[in-house]
Design a protein around this motif. Structure first.
Motif, PDB file in Angstrom:
ATOM      1  N   ASP A 288      67.547  21.738 -50.049  1.00  0.00           N
ATOM      2  CA  ASP A 288      67.538  22.989 -49.295  1.00  0.00           C
ATOM      3  C   ASP A 288      66.321  23.017 -48.376  1.00  0.00           C
ATOM      4  O   ASP A 288      65.607  22.023 -48.243  1.00  0.00           O
ATOM      5  N   GLY A 289      66.073  24.135 -47.768  1.00  0.00           N
ATOM      6  CA  GLY A 289      64.984  24.267 -46.813  1.00  0.00           C
ATOM      7  C   GLY A 289      63.602  24.159 -47.418  1.00  0.00           C
ATOM      8  O   GLY A 289      62.609  24.090 -46.687  1.00  0.00           O
ATOM      9  N   ASN A 290      63.498  24.144 -48.755  1.00  0.00           N
ATOM     10  CA  ASN A 290      62.193  23.991 -49.398  1.00  0.00           C
ATOM     11  C   ASN A 290      61.743  22.533 -49.471  1.00  0.00           C
ATOM     12  O   ASN A 290      60.599  22.258 -49.832  1.00  0.00           O
ATOM     13  N   TRP A 291      62.644  21.625 -49.184  1.00  0.00           N
ATOM     14  CA  TRP A 291      62.278  20.211 -49.169  1.00  0.00           C
ATOM     15  C   TRP A 291      61.397  19.930 -47.944  1.00  0.00           C
ATOM     16  O   TRP A 291      61.451  20.664 -46.948  1.00  0.00           O
ATOM     17  N   THR A 292      60.609  18.865 -48.057  1.00  0.00           N
ATOM     18  CA  THR A 292      59.727  18.496 -46.951  1.00  0.00           C
ATOM     19  C   THR A 292      59.932  17.025 -46.591  1.00  0.00           C
ATOM     20  O   THR A 292      60.392  16.225 -47.412  1.00  0.00           O
ATOM     21  N   GLU A 293      59.554  16.703 -45.352  1.00  0.00           N
ATOM     22  CA  GLU A 293      59.551  15.305 -44.950  1.00  0.00           C
ATOM     23  C   GLU A 293      58.134  14.768 -45.017  1.00  0.00           C
ATOM     24  O   GLU A 293      57.184  15.466 -44.622  1.00  0.00           O
ATOM     25  N   TRP A 294      58.012  13.524 -45.518  1.00  0.00           N
ATOM     26  CA  TRP A 294      56.724  12.854 -45.625  1.00  0.00           C
ATOM     27  C   TRP A 294      56.776  11.545 -44.839  1.00  0.00           C
ATOM     28  O   TRP A 294      57.843  11.022 -44.547  1.00  0.00           O
ATOM     29  N   THR A 295      55.616  11.050 -44.485  1.00  0.00           N
ATOM     30  CA  THR A 295      55.578   9.779 -43.768  1.00  0.00           C
ATOM     31  C   THR A 295      56.225   8.686 -44.612  1.00  0.00           C
ATOM     32  O   THR A 295      56.016   8.604 -45.817  1.00  0.00           O
ATOM     33  N   SER A 296      57.000   7.852 -43.943  1.00  0.00           N
ATOM     34  CA  SER A 296      57.720   6.781 -44.619  1.00  0.00           C
ATOM     35  C   SER A 296      57.087   5.441 -44.285  1.00  0.00           C
ATOM     36  O   SER A 296      56.685   5.198 -43.143  1.00  0.00           O
ATOM     37  N   PRO A 297      57.020   4.545 -45.271  1.00  0.00           N
ATOM     38  CA  PRO A 297      56.510   3.204 -44.972  1.00  0.00           C
ATOM     39  C   PRO A 297      57.488   2.377 -44.132  1.00  0.00           C
ATOM     40  O   PRO A 297      57.102   1.345 -43.580  1.00  0.00           O
TER      41      PRO A 297
END
Length: 878
Positions: A235-244
């Protein structure tokens, strides 16, 4: 008499770790008697037991209520009064209407260059207050994804959710993640890349057009000891993080920088994609099937290490020594070494007017973070290769390098061995070639194009079923073929069709869609499934698509004429309404090239493309129209469609007569007078009985005139040797089989082939590579090894191997042969050996199966369940 319990319980669904069905499943098991009644008992979520009775044992329709999402089924079967089978377990997937999670996409739109886009790491958090007794993670994506729970990878499936026609069909996967969860904080992660959804496809690397933004959807279903349940979804509470993963493409490769520090980019976006309903695949998953160490590992001419794994295959490299922090390792994959011993992929480059030169570059890269136990395994790409050139500044040991063979996890079904090592090797490389192209769908080659060409699988399907259980694998692909069918009834050249020809008639490939031998896969392949497995339901599932295809071809035959016939007669002759000659056909395709006086190969397509494009291929088109129409009549009869059966049977007769009128002379010669035309006509029943001998003799003459070499191409090579044996020329069939000069199968082996080549001269006499070195269609010759040399074949008119014929056709100096086939009835074994002028034939027949052994002297011996041995004198010639 003691009754035995049924075995081999299964359902017609795929799954990773456990079978997963839709709301119903079809039940199958091995029979215990020729005629029997069975009782089926099932419990759903351990609540209620159900009992049903049936006289079938294959694809028994689900006899109870529709399953609800996540319900778990335990079922078993027996004959009345007999012992119960062992229980078989499966689960219903999370059905489309019950998904509550949102589709989530990366925090910012990513519209970078196809082939160069990075991966996206999407992260969610879940706090669990009590121990979990059961947990299922349901996940899917528009793109390729991996899911992790507390850094533990969910499931063993690779390249999920797979290759599909994403505008209509997307599959989900289910994994048991119970052991990965803890009381307290838990992290769920999804690593997402372009995959088949919007990555590059085909020889010219055009981007797939399924959508502009990748997305993922997942739900974690928890069950606690007190019976309570909880669902945690994207849902909208998820976040994106830098990916290797800094670059990932299925074709070009993956680049990973392990020095990238995880940092939050921002909240994911929701509601930015439109997706079709979620389904559950009938196919087994793509997996890492085996690991291979390098056969040799040494410095190459360009300075990098060359790893030779001794086998061309699909997959990737696993690297366990990444070097000190900052070390960049480059892995380049190919299937050929040039005369200097260096990697060369130029034979896989593509060039076309308007596109320029498109270079294949299967390149993976990794930058080390300096961790001693770090492993690089690029699971967001896949390559076709035997060799890898590894370049970096730091030392490297062969012990750190392993090939991961990756393809659909198909269960082996058929075996073959004989006294001739060359034929055993031919069988082996054909097997490898199909495996390398069975990556979620049947592709043409695992490096240059990777497309599910309909013509390739139409040619090979009858052989594939003798090697592996391809039932679910093929059903999955056929769904894409139906999804991609054009409104006018044409079948796309390949499916899944990322170019979406059905919506883009302006594309050049759209003008080359609707070819005989390619589109006919929609009729032929389901029929092969029915004959082999007894799957009447798959005939019904494809019926409408079959009819639309055949009706389009019939209408095209009625309304379009080849210019040569217009020139002959302004008004069409009566029989011309049944000639399929006025639209595009690929034709025989890949026939051996002829040579000029100076020895140069002539390529008609490259030398004069317009002439090739406009050539009259009505003989091929009309022949396939007859086969598909007559097959459709048989399918209609199976489906109890008597009116359609009569109509298509009558049309097939008219098409056959039209073919004879236009393309067959009174002396049995065909108008085109090629090896392929005689093979096709004899195989498809187009030659009248009184002319079969003359036509077969003419085929023999053409082969002899070619120096005892085959001259067939894509569509007819598979039938060449069987037709020669059937018409009394098995001696010539073996001469061709054992021919070593090009064009020939053993010539490929002599020049180092480990898979079947696209071109007969895939590596020419000068050691130069041409075209793909892994193109499985010509490998269909090994069906001859099973059905003629070994002699084991299904009886005419039999379905699902309820009856068989064992008719060995010894030749070529082969002294013995043996093999087995796991039929829907059980394992069928056969062997023969020639000793002291006697042919001894033996085998073992499963329950509920009958067979006939045909001896060289014409005698027949009926055999039933159990072991058998029969003998016959043989002539010295055999």
């Amino acid at each position: 008499m003691t009754q035995t319990a049924p075995t081999g319980l299964r359902i017609d669904s795929g799954g990773d770790g456990f079978p997963v069905s839709e709301q119903t499943a079809r039940l199958s098991w091995l029979p215990v008697a020729e005629t029997a009644t069975y009782e089926i008992e099932a419990s759903i979520d351990s609540e209620v037991q159900f009992l049903a009775t049936t006289s079938e044992h294959r694809f028994v329709e689900w006899p109870w209520r529709d399953l609800r999402s996540g319900e778990r089924v335990r079922w078993r079967v027996r004959r009345p009064g007999g012992p119960w089978s062992e229980e078989h377990l499966f689960e219903a997937g999370l059905l489309d209407g019950d998904w509550t999670a949102e589709w989530i996409s990366p925090a910012e739109p990513d519209n970078g260059k196809p082939g160069q886009r990075p991966g996206h790491l999407l992260r969610g958090e879940a706090t669990i207050e009590a121990p979990v007794v059961s947990a299922r993670l349901y996940a899917t994506a528009l793109g390729v994804y991996e899911a992790f729970v507390n850094s533990e990878r969910a499931g063993t499936s690779e390249l999920s959710p797979g290759s599909t026609s994403y505008d209509t069909t997307v599959y989900a996967q289910a994994a048991d993640v119970t052991d990965a969860l803890t009381v307290g904080a838990n992290r769920i992660e999804i690593l997402l890349t372009d995959g088949w959804y919007r990555g590059q496809v085909g020889a010219f690397h055009a981007p797939a057009a399924w959508g502009e933004q990748v997305a993922a959807r997942a739900e974690l279903h928890l069950e606690f000891a007190d019976g309570s349940r909880r669902v945690i979804g994207t849902d909208g509470n998820w976040t994106e993080w830098t990916s290797p993963i800094v670059r990932a493409d299925l074709m070009d490769g993956q680049a990973t920088d392990l020095t990238v520090e995880p940092q939050a980019i921002g909240p994911v976006r929701t509601g930015v994609v439109a997706a079709p309903p979620i389904s559950w695949s009938p196919a087994p998953p793509v997996r890492r099937i085996e690991e291979r160490a390098p056969r040799s590992f040494a410095r190459g001419p360009s300075g990098g290490w060359i790893a030779d794994f001794g086998q061309n295959a699909s997959g990737w490299l696993r690297l366990t020594d990444l070097g000190p922090r900052g070390t960049r390792t480059v892995l380049e994959h190919g299937e050929y070494l040039d005369p200097s011993g260096d990697l060369d992929m130029s034979h896989l480059d593509s060039e076309r007017a308007g596109d320029g030169l498109v270079v294949l570059d299967q390149r993976d890269e990794v930058v080390s973070a300096g961790e001693v136990d770090a492993i690089f395994e690029p699971r967001h790409t896949i390559h076709g290769f035997q060799y890898v050139r590894i370049t970096r500044d730091e030392p490297l040991s062969a012990d750190a390098v392993r090939m991961q063979v990756v393809n659909t996890d198909l269960a082996p079904m058929g075996t073959f061995r004989c006294s001739d090592d060359d034929l055993n090797r031919l069988h082996e490389i054909a097997d490898w070639s199909f495996r390398g192209n069975a990556v979620d769908v049947p592709t043409d080659c695992p490096q240059r194009e990777r497309l599910g060409w309909t013509g390739d699988y139409q040619v090979f399907a009858s052989t594939a079923v003798r090697l592996f259980d391809v039932h679910g694998f093929t059903r999955k692909w056929l769904r894409s073929v139906r999804d991609d069918q054009l409104d006018d009834g044409r079948i796309a050249n390949f499916s899944p069709d990322g170019r979406q020809v059905k919506h883009h008639p302006e594309l050049q490939v759209a003008q080359m869609t609707g070819s005989a031998g390619w589109g006919d896969a929609i009729v032929h392949v389901p029929w092969v499934l029915y004959e082999t497995y007894g799957d009447r339901g798959e005939l019904a599932a494809n019926w409408d698509a079959m009819v639309r295809w055949v009706e389009w071809a019939l209408e095209t035959a009625r309304t379009k004429r080849h210019p040569s016939r217009v020139q002959r007669s302004a008004e069409p002759l009566p029989h011309e309404q049944y000639l399929w000659d006025g639209s595009f056909h690929w034709g025989e395709w890949c026939e051996p090239k002829v040579r000029t006086a100076d020895g140069a190969l002539v390529d008609p397509l490259k030398d004069n493309p317009l002439a090739w494009f406009t050539e009259d291929k009505g003989e091929v088109g009309t022949a396939f129209l007859h086969r598909s129409t007559s097959t459709l009549a048989r399918i209609a009869a199976v489906l109890d469609r008597s009116d359609e059966a009569s109509r298509y049977s009558a049309l097939a007769d008219r098409i056959r007569d039209a073919w004879r009128t236009e393309f067959l002379a009174a002396d049995g010669r065909t108008a085109t007078d090629t090896q392929a035309s005689y093979v096709r006509a004899l195989s498809f029943g187009l030659i009248p009985e009184e002319l079969r001998t003359a036509a077969a003799n003419r085929l023999v003459t053409l082969i002899r005139d070619a120096g005892t070499h085959l001259g067939t191409g894509f569509l007819s090579t598979a039938d060449l040797l069987p037709i020669l044996a059937e018409t009394g020329h098995s001696d010539l069939a073996y001469e061709l089989l054992f021919q070593r000069s090009s064009p020939s199968w053993l010539g490929m082996i002599d020049r180092g082939a480990t898979t079947i080549w696209e071109d007969w001269d895939g590596i020419d006499e000068d050691g130069r590579a041409h075209e793909s070195l892994n193109h499985y269609s010509k490998g269909a010759v090994i069906r001859f090894l099973h059905t003629r040399l070994l002699g084991l074949d299904q009886a005419p008119g039999s379905v699902a191997w309820e009856s068989f014929v064992l008719r060995p056709v010894p030749g070529g100096g082969v002294a013995w042969a043996e093999g087995s086939y796991t039929t829907p009835q059980g394992v069928l074994e056969a062997a023969w050996r020639i000793e002291d002028g006697t042919l001894r034939i033996s085998g073992r027949v499963p329950e509920a199966t009958r067979g006939v052994v045909v001896l060289p002297d014409g005698r027949t011996v009926e055999v039933g369940p159990g072991a058998f041995t029969v003998s016959s004198a043989v002539s010295a010639a055999a």
